[in-house]
Design an enzyme around this catalytic site. Structure first.
Site, mmCIF file in Angstrom:
data_model
loop_
_atom_site.group_PDB
_atom_site.id
_atom_site.type_symbol
_atom_site.label_atom_id
_atom_site.label_comp_id
_atom_site.label_asym_id
_atom_site.label_seq_id
_atom_site.Cartn_x
_atom_site.Cartn_y
_atom_site.Cartn_z
ATOM 1 N N ASP A 13 1.185 -1.605 0.467
ATOM 2 C CA ASP A 13 -0.234 0.071 -0.394
ATOM 3 C C ASP A 13 0.823 1.481 -0.163
ATOM 4 O OD1 ASP A 13 -2.399 -1.564 0.659
ATOM 5 O OD2 ASP A 13 -1.473 -1.867 2.084
ATOM 6 N N LYS A 16 1.889 1.981 -4.813
ATOM 7 C CA LYS A 16 2.953 2.031 -5.969
ATOM 8 C C LYS A 16 2.845 2.122 -7.866
ATOM 9 C CE LYS A 16 3.140 -2.770 -4.622
ATOM 10 N NZ LYS A 16 3.176 -2.417 -3.164
ATOM 11 N N GLY A 40 -3.514 -4.539 -3.951
ATOM 12 C CA GLY A 40 -4.384 -2.843 -5.301
ATOM 13 C C GLY A 40 -3.536 -2.614 -5.504
ATOM 14 N N HIS A 41 -3.951 -1.817 -6.875
ATOM 15 C CA HIS A 41 -2.921 -0.483 -7.007
ATOM 16 C C HIS A 41 -4.416 0.363 -8.448
ATOM 17 C CE1 HIS A 41 0.989 -2.870 -8.392
ATOM 18 N NE2 HIS A 41 0.724 -2.865 -6.863
ATOM 19 N N GLN A 222 2.147 -5.953 -2.673
ATOM 20 C CA GLN A 222 2.163 -6.695 -1.497
ATOM 21 C C GLN A 222 3.732 -5.548 -1.144
ATOM 22 O OE1 GLN A 222 1.693 -9.405 -2.469
ATOM 23 N NE2 GLN A 222 -0.386 -9.096 -2.269
#
Length: 428
Positions: A13, A16, A40-41, A222
């Site tokens: 988080d 990225k 998630g991005h 991650q």
């Protein structure tokens, strides 16, 4: 060949998505090499916001995007995410998106098992309940169904026998019925038609790109502190998140990683359970979370927030061979009168300059802080060192000293262009 590998240097988080999107515009290929759709991005491109959890971030730019063999793939989520991007006007097709034929599949009963374990456990790991861990277990247990098996569904019975012998026993322990084989086969036949056109020997694609001197960007999921070997075990993910995994998770040799860019927040956050030495369960933590909009992209869970932990980032730099960091969310710290940086720990009267490995010790360490003056000016939207308050630059320089690694990029907002480039990862 100038390759770049982007990984999280904390618990994930770290922002990225923006950095990968920024770099993807200059890459020829973007590769996901581990994890699943538990990562998630969020990409902000002009007025458009894209939320990805499985597809490589390069797909939004039309850059050739590859899902490597180190990823566990939920085929139904894959279909949904492709459809969602198409609805947003992104061209996604087998020419610009490839999936390794050898990716293990996440199946519905993997998700079931993930949730059953979390609900039954007195010591929750804090998984996303998306089946990632159970799918990796089947991979190393040599009973996984892989993407290439979707082209041989009529001959899948022996593989299913082996798989269900394991899972039906586990389900019985939770008072659950056996897996419905007929229903699973129907679901697999339905999704196979959509997924198989994307299935390719991606190791050949990447080998050809390497031979032609193409720029490759490897996108990790991650963060290093969630690595199954090097993270805060057992509160970790089920794959290796370090940069070295780029080779094995994509099918390229050990020199694949190139420049390793560790994405690092200017403070620290964590989603889910597990030790967090610098956590601020107080007004400071609330202020960081509110200003940083700290909610998980995948689950929407509120992130725990705390001061920058230089000990942990220094450890991440060492175990992952990080060349330079991208410091994100500096603007969240605007207006703090003073900031704290963790420079060590104490445990039972002993000083530590690293995080001890045992969970009880990790939960018991006391952070040793160094206090540094904050700044009253704004860093939001800064695009050069000249735009930063002097004290903000001092904060960055102190972080560099403490973690033993230079800042290559500084990000000052979610916007793609609000980025200070100190060193070009594709050139250094």
């Amino acid at each position: 060949m100038a390759n770049v590998t982007v990984i999280g240097a904390q618990w994930g988080d770290e922002g990225k998505g923006k950095i990968v999107d920024w770099l993807a515009s200059r890459a020829d290929v973007v590769v996901r090499f581990q994890g699943g759709h538990n990562a998630g991005h969020t990409l902000v491109v002009g007025n458009n916001v894209y939320k990805l959890s499985l597809l490589p971030s390069g797909i939004v730019r039309g850059t050739l995007s590859v899902i490597g063999n180190g990823v566990v793939l939920d085929p139904w989520h894959f279909r949904m995410e492709v459809a969602k991007l198409r609805e947003q006007g992104v061209d996604v097709n087998p020419d610009n998106l490839q999936v390794a034929e050898t990716c293990p599949l996440i199946l519905p009963f993997h998700r079931d098992l993930d949730a059953l374990r979390e609900d039954a456990s007195g010591n929750k790991i804090g998984t996303t309940r998306r089946g990632i861990g159970p799918a990796y277990e089947d991979k190393v247990g040599r009973r996984a169904i892989r993407v290439c098996d979707l082209a041989h569904l009529d001959n899948l019975e022996p593989e299913l026998d082996r798989l269900f012998a394991h899972h039906d026993a586990l389900r019985a322990g939770f008072n659950q019925p056996p897996v419905d084989r007929a229903a699973l086969m129907a679901e697999l036949r339905d999704v196979a038609e959509f997924l198989l056109p994307y299935a390719k020997p991606v190791w050949r694609t990447l080998d050809e790109a390497k031979a032609r001197g193409r720029r490759m960007l490897f996108e990790g999921a991650q963060g290093v502190l969630l690595d199954v070997d090097h993270g805060t075990y057992p509160f970790v993910t089920s794959s290796n998140t370090i940069a070295g995994t780029a080779a094995g998770g994509s099918g390229l040799g050990p020199d694949a990683a190139g420049y390793v860019l560790g994405i690092t927040k200017a403070y620290t956050t964590r989603v889910g359970a597990g030790p967090f030495p610098t956590e601020q369960d107080n007004e400071t933590g609330t202020r960081l979370g509110t200003r940083g909009h700290e909610f998980g992209t995948v689950t929407g869970r509120k992130r725990r927030c705390g001061w920058f932990d230089a000990v942990l980032v220094r450890q991440a730099v060492a175990v992952s061979g990080i060349t330079g960091i991208a410091l994100t969310k500096l603007d969240v710290l605007d207006g703090f009168e003073e900031l704290k940086i963790c420079v060590g720990y104490t445990l039972n009267g002993k000083d530590y300059d690293y995080l001890p490995p045992h969970p009880s010790d990790q939960a018991s360490v006391e952070p040793v802080y160094e206090t540094i003056d904050g700044w009253s000016g704004s860093t939001a939207g800064a695009r050069s060192w000249a735009d930063l308050p002097a004290q903000a630059i001092k904060y960055i320089r102190r972080i560099e000293e403490l973690i033993g690694c230079p800042a290559a990029i500084v990000s000052t907002s979610p916007e793609r262009e609000d980025t200070i480039l100190v060193r070009d990862p594709f050139r250094d």
